[in-house]
Design a protein around this motif. Structure first.
Motif, PDB file in Angstrom:
ATOM      1  N   PRO A  54     -34.635 -29.149  24.126  1.00  0.00           N
ATOM      2  CA  PRO A  54     -35.792 -28.908  23.247  1.00  0.00           C
ATOM      3  C   PRO A  54     -36.779 -30.053  23.308  1.00  0.00           C
ATOM      4  CG  PRO A  54     -33.920 -29.639  21.960  1.00  0.00           C
ATOM      5  CD  PRO A  54     -33.418 -29.443  23.355  1.00  0.00           C
ATOM      6  N   PHE A  55     -37.994 -29.765  22.887  1.00  0.00           N
ATOM      7  CA  PHE A  55     -39.030 -30.794  22.830  1.00  0.00           C
ATOM      8  C   PHE A  55     -38.634 -31.832  21.779  1.00  0.00           C
ATOM      9  CE2 PHE A  55     -43.123 -32.461  21.337  1.00  0.00           C
ATOM     10  CZ  PHE A  55     -43.670 -32.862  22.549  1.00  0.00           C
ATOM     11  N   PRO A  56     -38.745 -33.139  22.086  1.00  0.00           N
ATOM     12  CA  PRO A  56     -38.194 -34.186  21.207  1.00  0.00           C
ATOM     13  C   PRO A  56     -39.105 -34.579  20.045  1.00  0.00           C
ATOM     14  CG  PRO A  56     -39.094 -35.178  23.181  1.00  0.00           C
ATOM     15  CD  PRO A  56     -39.254 -33.695  23.359  1.00  0.00           C
ATOM     16  N   VAL A  57     -39.179 -33.745  19.012  1.00  0.00           N
ATOM     17  CA  VAL A  57     -40.038 -34.035  17.876  1.00  0.00           C
ATOM     18  C   VAL A  57     -39.296 -33.754  16.578  1.00  0.00           C
ATOM     19  CG1 VAL A  57     -41.055 -31.715  17.917  1.00  0.00           C
ATOM     20  CG2 VAL A  57     -42.298 -33.584  16.810  1.00  0.00           C
ATOM     21  N   VAL A  58     -39.536 -34.587  15.563  1.00  0.00           N
ATOM     22  CA  VAL A  58     -38.993 -34.357  14.220  1.00  0.00           C
ATOM     23  C   VAL A  58     -40.141 -34.401  13.219  1.00  0.00           C
ATOM     24  CG1 VAL A  58     -36.730 -35.346  14.758  1.00  0.00           C
ATOM     25  CG2 VAL A  58     -38.529 -36.798  13.755  1.00  0.00           C
ATOM     26  N   LYS A  59     -39.886 -33.820  12.049  1.00  0.00           N
ATOM     27  CA  LYS A  59     -40.856 -33.872  10.958  1.00  0.00           C
ATOM     28  C   LYS A  59     -40.275 -34.718   9.841  1.00  0.00           C
ATOM     29  CE  LYS A  59     -43.706 -30.937   7.957  1.00  0.00           C
ATOM     30  NZ  LYS A  59     -44.047 -29.527   7.593  1.00  0.00           N
ATOM     31  N   LEU A  60     -41.101 -35.579   9.267  1.00  0.00           N
ATOM     32  CA  LEU A  60     -40.678 -36.429   8.159  1.00  0.00           C
ATOM     33  C   LEU A  60     -41.383 -35.986   6.885  1.00  0.00           C
ATOM     34  CD1 LEU A  60     -41.005 -38.285  10.917  1.00  0.00           C
ATOM     35  CD2 LEU A  60     -40.229 -40.080   9.396  1.00  0.00           C
ATOM     36  N   ARG A  61     -40.671 -36.062   5.785  1.00  0.00           N
ATOM     37  CA  ARG A  61     -41.231 -35.685   4.482  1.00  0.00           C
ATOM     38  C   ARG A  61     -40.831 -36.728   3.443  1.00  0.00           C
ATOM     39  NH1 ARG A  61     -39.201 -30.104   2.681  1.00  0.00           N
ATOM     40  NH2 ARG A  61     -40.603 -29.433   4.345  1.00  0.00           N
ATOM     41  N   GLY A  62     -41.755 -37.015   2.526  1.00  0.00           N
ATOM     42  CA  GLY A  62     -41.463 -37.974   1.465  1.00  0.00           C
ATOM     43  C   GLY A  62     -41.831 -39.400   1.814  1.00  0.00           C
ATOM     44  N   LEU A  63     -42.732 -39.562   2.783  1.00  0.00           N
ATOM     45  CA  LEU A  63     -43.147 -40.914   3.189  1.00  0.00           C
ATOM     46  C   LEU A  63     -43.975 -41.574   2.088  1.00  0.00           C
ATOM     47  CD1 LEU A  63     -44.238 -40.082   6.843  1.00  0.00           C
ATOM     48  CD2 LEU A  63     -42.247 -41.444   6.190  1.00  0.00           C
ATOM     49  N   PRO A  64     -43.883 -42.886   1.946  1.00  0.00           N
ATOM     50  CA  PRO A  64     -44.754 -43.583   0.998  1.00  0.00           C
ATOM     51  C   PRO A  64     -46.220 -43.372   1.396  1.00  0.00           C
ATOM     52  CG  PRO A  64     -42.984 -45.021   1.775  1.00  0.00           C
ATOM     53  CD  PRO A  64     -42.947 -43.803   2.628  1.00  0.00           C
ATOM     54  N   PHE A  65     -47.099 -43.368   0.431  1.00  0.00           N
ATOM     55  CA  PHE A  65     -48.490 -43.061   0.731  1.00  0.00           C
ATOM     56  C   PHE A  65     -49.231 -44.223   1.385  1.00  0.00           C
ATOM     57  CE2 PHE A  65     -47.425 -39.690  -2.176  1.00  0.00           C
ATOM     58  CZ  PHE A  65     -48.059 -38.601  -1.588  1.00  0.00           C
ATOM     59  N   ASP A  66     -48.587 -45.395   1.455  1.00  0.00           N
ATOM     60  CA  ASP A  66     -49.169 -46.499   2.211  1.00  0.00           C
ATOM     61  C   ASP A  66     -48.459 -46.682   3.547  1.00  0.00           C
ATOM     62  OD1 ASP A  66     -46.769 -47.397   1.260  1.00  0.00           O
ATOM     63  OD2 ASP A  66     -47.517 -49.323   0.520  1.00  0.00           O
ATOM     64  N   CYS A  67     -47.746 -45.653   3.975  1.00  0.00           N
ATOM     65  CA  CYS A  67     -46.957 -45.725   5.206  1.00  0.00           C
ATOM     66  C   CYS A  67     -47.866 -45.874   6.426  1.00  0.00           C
ATOM     67  CB  CYS A  67     -46.125 -44.453   5.333  1.00  0.00           C
ATOM     68  SG  CYS A  67     -45.088 -44.392   6.814  1.00  0.00           S
ATOM     69  N   THR A  68     -47.412 -46.674   7.390  1.00  0.00           N
ATOM     70  CA  THR A  68     -48.130 -46.860   8.649  1.00  0.00           C
ATOM     71  C   THR A  68     -47.185 -46.570   9.817  1.00  0.00           C
ATOM     72  OG1 THR A  68     -47.522 -49.190   8.935  1.00  0.00           O
ATOM     73  CG2 THR A  68     -49.486 -48.711   7.588  1.00  0.00           C
ATOM     74  N   VAL A 123     -36.504 -40.726   2.714  1.00  0.00           N
ATOM     75  CA  VAL A 123     -37.300 -39.896   3.615  1.00  0.00           C
ATOM     76  C   VAL A 123     -36.422 -38.807   4.210  1.00  0.00           C
ATOM     77  CG1 VAL A 123     -38.679 -39.879   5.738  1.00  0.00           C
ATOM     78  CG2 VAL A 123     -38.836 -41.819   4.154  1.00  0.00           C
ATOM     79  N   GLU A 124     -36.926 -37.582   4.167  1.00  0.00           N
ATOM     80  CA  GLU A 124     -36.216 -36.466   4.783  1.00  0.00           C
ATOM     81  C   GLU A 124     -36.672 -36.314   6.230  1.00  0.00           C
ATOM     82  OE1 GLU A 124     -35.426 -33.002   1.791  1.00  0.00           O
ATOM     83  OE2 GLU A 124     -37.444 -33.788   1.381  1.00  0.00           O
TER      84      GLU A 124
END
Length: 258
Positions: A54-68, A123-124
């Protein structure tokens, strides 16, 4: 038959830079690979038998709003990150992002970070697909072209006054750069000014990886002050923050990266 070609849902993780750059159509906009792939996370020829991975990608949820991007790279320490795409809605960060890796097997290691903390927030991490990632890119490009608030973030009066009243020494610090940004990208960003490659300095962390920051030496203090007009303008699909700096801050930053 062992897999030696493309991924099942199309494309190669390490081709994302060129593909995403063509989609955005302005400057470099993918967020780079780590300088040295870690052997333990790299795929072997025996990893996928009879079918493409499969294509190597994940989705993240719940990141801090100042995340970089730097925070994401630290969260996935040891994995080869090809791209980080933060998701916005009406110009505001949603706390979600997509992360593309260099190899399919690294997705399994990334999923082991599910519900681990980034700062004070957990983070999920979910499996995703190429189509979801491309759809998010299209949304970000549309958002940036429509002149969303993200391209001109409201700032407090004190914030603006701090930059306006700061003393200029001919040096600016840039923050928010794509990890893949090169000196040519910086020269193009400041195309109204004469810059030499030797006057552009990218900062690195203790592992030798880009921090997303750089220092630029202009011909004069007047030029650096005029260049502040580019503050929070976009390089690719990223807005770049500019700060008046000094030779002392530049030297200290370069020493930290050695």
């Amino acid at each position: 038959m062992f897999y030696r070609g493309k991924y099942a849902d199309g494309g190669d993780g390490r081709e994302m830079g060129a593909k995403r750059q063509r989609v955005v159509e302005q400057g470099s906009s993918f967020y780079g690979t780590s300088p040295g792939p870690s052997f333990m996370y790299n795929p072997t020829p025996f990893a996928y038998v009879g079918q493409p991975p499969p294509f190597p990608v994940v989705k993240l949820r719940g990141l801090p709003f100042d995340c970089t991007e730097v925070h994401v790279a630290e969260f996935f320490h040891g994995l080869d990150i090809v791209d980080v795409l933060f998701v916005h809605k009406n110009g505001k960060f949603t706390g979600e992002a997509f992360c593309v890796f260099g190899y399919p097997l690294q997705v399994d290691f990334a999923l082991q970070r599910n519900r681990q903390n980034m700062g004070r927030r957990y983070v999920e991490v979910f499996r995703s697909k190429r189509q979801e990632y491309y759809k998010a890119i299209a949304g970000e490009v549309s958002d940036s072209r429509s002149g969303s608030p993200r391209r001109s973030i409201p700032r407090s009066k004190s914030y603006d006054e701090g930059k306006d009243t700061a003393e200029h020494t001919g040096i600016l610090r840039l923050r928010g750069l794509p990890f893949s940004a090169g000196k040519d990208d910086i020269i193009e960003f400041f195309k109204d000014f004469v810059l030499l490659e030797d006057s552009i300095h990218f900062t690195l962390n203790s592992e030798g990886r880009p921090t997303g920051e750089a220092f630029v030496e202009f011909a004069s203090a007047e030029d650096s002050k005029a260049a502040m007009a580019k503050d929070r303008m976009t390089l690719g699909s990223r807005y770049i923050e500019l700060f008046p700096s000094s030779h002392e801050e530049l030297d200290e930053a370069l020493l930290r990266g050695r």
